[in-house]
Design a protein around this motif. Sequence first.
Motif, PDB file in Angstrom:
ATOM      1  N   LYS A  39      -2.647   7.966   2.751  1.00  0.00           N
ATOM      2  CA  LYS A  39      -1.337   7.802   2.700  1.00  0.00           C
ATOM      3  C   LYS A  39      -0.814   7.925   4.470  1.00  0.00           C
ATOM      4  CE  LYS A  39       2.600   7.797   1.673  1.00  0.00           C
ATOM      5  NZ  LYS A  39       3.578   8.843   1.609  1.00  0.00           N
ATOM      6  N   LEU A  65       1.218   3.817  -3.185  1.00  0.00           N
ATOM      7  CA  LEU A  65       0.662   5.097  -3.155  1.00  0.00           C
ATOM      8  C   LEU A  65       1.892   6.108  -3.557  1.00  0.00           C
ATOM      9  CD1 LEU A  65      -1.455   5.087  -0.023  1.00  0.00           C
ATOM     10  CD2 LEU A  65      -2.384   5.076  -2.264  1.00  0.00           C
ATOM     11  N   THR A 103       0.690  -1.299  -0.028  1.00  0.00           N
ATOM     12  CA  THR A 103       0.087   0.156  -0.046  1.00  0.00           C
ATOM     13  C   THR A 103       0.779   1.320   0.171  1.00  0.00           C
ATOM     14  OG1 THR A 103      -1.574  -1.202   1.358  1.00  0.00           O
ATOM     15  CG2 THR A 103      -1.881   1.145   1.296  1.00  0.00           C
ATOM     16  N   TYR A 104       1.909   1.368   0.976  1.00  0.00           N
ATOM     17  CA  TYR A 104       2.772   2.549   0.869  1.00  0.00           C
ATOM     18  C   TYR A 104       3.465   2.961  -0.359  1.00  0.00           C
ATOM     19  CZ  TYR A 104       6.584   5.436   2.720  1.00  0.00           C
ATOM     20  OH  TYR A 104       7.278   6.505   2.972  1.00  0.00           O
ATOM     21  N   SER A 149       2.510   8.725  -6.619  1.00  0.00           N
ATOM     22  CA  SER A 149       2.277  10.191  -6.226  1.00  0.00           C
ATOM     23  C   SER A 149       2.584  11.363  -7.181  1.00  0.00           C
ATOM     24  CB  SER A 149       3.238  10.392  -5.140  1.00  0.00           C
ATOM     25  OG  SER A 149       4.599  10.514  -5.273  1.00  0.00           O
ATOM     26  N   GLY A 183      -6.887   0.570  -5.502  1.00  0.00           N
ATOM     27  CA  GLY A 183      -7.481   0.949  -4.246  1.00  0.00           C
ATOM     28  C   GLY A 183      -8.411   0.079  -3.599  1.00  0.00           C
ATOM     29  N   ASN A 206       2.846  14.447  -1.196  1.00  0.00           N
ATOM     30  CA  ASN A 206       2.617  12.982  -0.783  1.00  0.00           C
ATOM     31  C   ASN A 206       3.789  12.720   0.478  1.00  0.00           C
ATOM     32  OD1 ASN A 206       3.234   9.661  -0.993  1.00  0.00           O
ATOM     33  ND2 ASN A 206       1.037  10.263  -2.039  1.00  0.00           N
ATOM     34  N   LEU A 221      -8.938   5.361   1.845  1.00  0.00           N
ATOM     35  CA  LEU A 221      -8.657   4.783   0.311  1.00  0.00           C
ATOM     36  C   LEU A 221      -9.994   4.286  -0.155  1.00  0.00           C
ATOM     37  CD1 LEU A 221      -5.239   2.791   0.902  1.00  0.00           C
ATOM     38  CD2 LEU A 221      -5.820   4.916  -0.131  1.00  0.00           C
ATOM     39  N   SER A 263      -6.985  11.196  -0.210  1.00  0.00           N
ATOM     40  CA  SER A 263      -5.968  10.400  -0.746  1.00  0.00           C
ATOM     41  C   SER A 263      -4.574  10.575   0.249  1.00  0.00           C
ATOM     42  CB  SER A 263      -5.409  10.616  -2.135  1.00  0.00           C
ATOM     43  OG  SER A 263      -6.622  10.452  -2.935  1.00  0.00           O
TER      44      SER A 263
END
Length: 579
Positions: A468, A385, A381-382, A389, A524, A403, A438, A464
């Motif tokens: 994050k 994203l 996920t990290y 960015s 997502g 971001n 998300l 969003s």
Amino acid sequence: MEKGSLMDEVFTTIGWWGRYQKTQFLMCMLPVLACASHVLSVIFIGRDVPHKCAHIDSLNISEELLVGGAPYDVTVSPYSNVTVTYEACSVDVKNGSTIIFTSGCINGHNYSESRDMSIVSQWDLVCEGEALSDLSQTILSLGQLSGALICTSLADIYGRKPTYIVSHIILLCTAIALSFSPNYLVFIGLRFVLGFSQQGTGLVSNVLLVEMLPTKRRALPSQVGSYMWSVSLLILCLCAYITKDAGWQYTQLLLAGLSGYVLVQWWIMDESPRWLLANNNMAAVEAFVQKASAMNKTDPDKALDLLRGKHLSKCTDSHHSGELTINEEDCNQLANNGLLSAGTDMKTSDENMRFTAFVKNRSVFLVTAVSCYMWFTDSLTYYGLIMTSTSLTDDFYLGYFFNVLVELPAALAFGLLINRIGRKKCTSVFHLIGGMSLLVSVILNNASFADDIPGKETITFVISLIGKFGISVAFAVLFQYTPEIYPTNLRNTGFGISSMAARIGGMVAPYSRTFERHVPWGPGAVFTFLCLLVPVVGRFLPETHGHELPQTIADMDQWIKASGRKSKNKHITDPAESR
């Protein structure tokens, strides 16, 4: 004396935050700069450069398509309705508005910037080869996976310091060598080595930090480290911006310079005293006490007395002779704290189970399975994203900046809450925040009814960033939480296996952009599901805040069982919980 508390008393006696600890802390914290920058450097050194097919002199077009036959001179057209357009990945011949012929980029590509601005332009990683840029990040993650398993295991066997120093020197040399890569194959080979050594550097230094502080202060490395990570990513952006007109090689060289201090680090950094104690190297532990006390200007005698103990020699002698001449309970406590020789049953058991415990011991297996799931989720996920960015705004660098900037309040939240509500609750709460944010973002971006919402773009942008924020805090908690669960002789290996799961997530993350092009709501939705499942599986883990670091597998077994009973009793007696 409680298990694992001996070193806490020693740290307190010699001064837990004197000049010695500050020096060691700084030496173990600086690697974050290099580790963070190299992991995400591909965002800049592998950025997409606008391009079109290079011009060509003629095309062989059949008579059926173009009256007059072939070849067709594209520079001086005798046909008024025929035009040639050069797209990013094709050369199109149009008769009016109809494409009558199309071809790939026969003569290569023309780029809007110098070819050495990015590895993409330098080695034509576009069109059919566009996945190769993402592949370089996958290869780095594969190296991280290998390093997470191998380097951390070596650190448990041979010590934290030598493993860390060797890994960091390899990291420095590889980072420099990357700048001079003659071709793409050499580049991705070096990226594998870079990922391998990055894990040996980052993970082992993190464990060193955890093991050099008393129990009540164990959150400090993660609290400071979360800020350091955010600052490191901003420094990455600054380095890339400064060298944006010079070429990706100069960006890479500048990032390599962040590790230059490792050349003198061997003479400044010391081995983990907890690891020395667990391996019964009492001479080295006493030398640590003497050195730390001298730098902190404290009296070492009390700490040395704690280490040696009036009962230690008697207990050791009676242990070898087979006759206990002192209280058996006292001897058992000393044995549990690792002060007897390696001949004790507890020590031998832990040594023999160093690797097999992960599949044979129920508690170790359960903790490792849950931990691996959480690390995989957060990494996927990290990085998913942050890799996308740059699409948040029209400006490439500004999108990345926003971001990353959100990680500073995330670091603040982590620092304020990690010791207030505990590791376990932090993990659950911030995965829920990340997952729900998300989910809302996916709905706003893809649901038809959301088109009529005023300021939809701004709302989606903010939500969003909240997502994050949540995953950034959750990820930071794992770096603190995971090493605290495992016993000393499994700590680095357990941490490494968990991080290995994160590397698998990192290998998958770069391809989330391709997935999004085909299924806009797909990434997502996956991120949301994985995040919302974490609080469910996290119930099987114990709370580590305020708990002594377990020294042995037996300590960990008792702890997990006690935590399970406590959770079960709470579930039965708490009316709100039962509802």
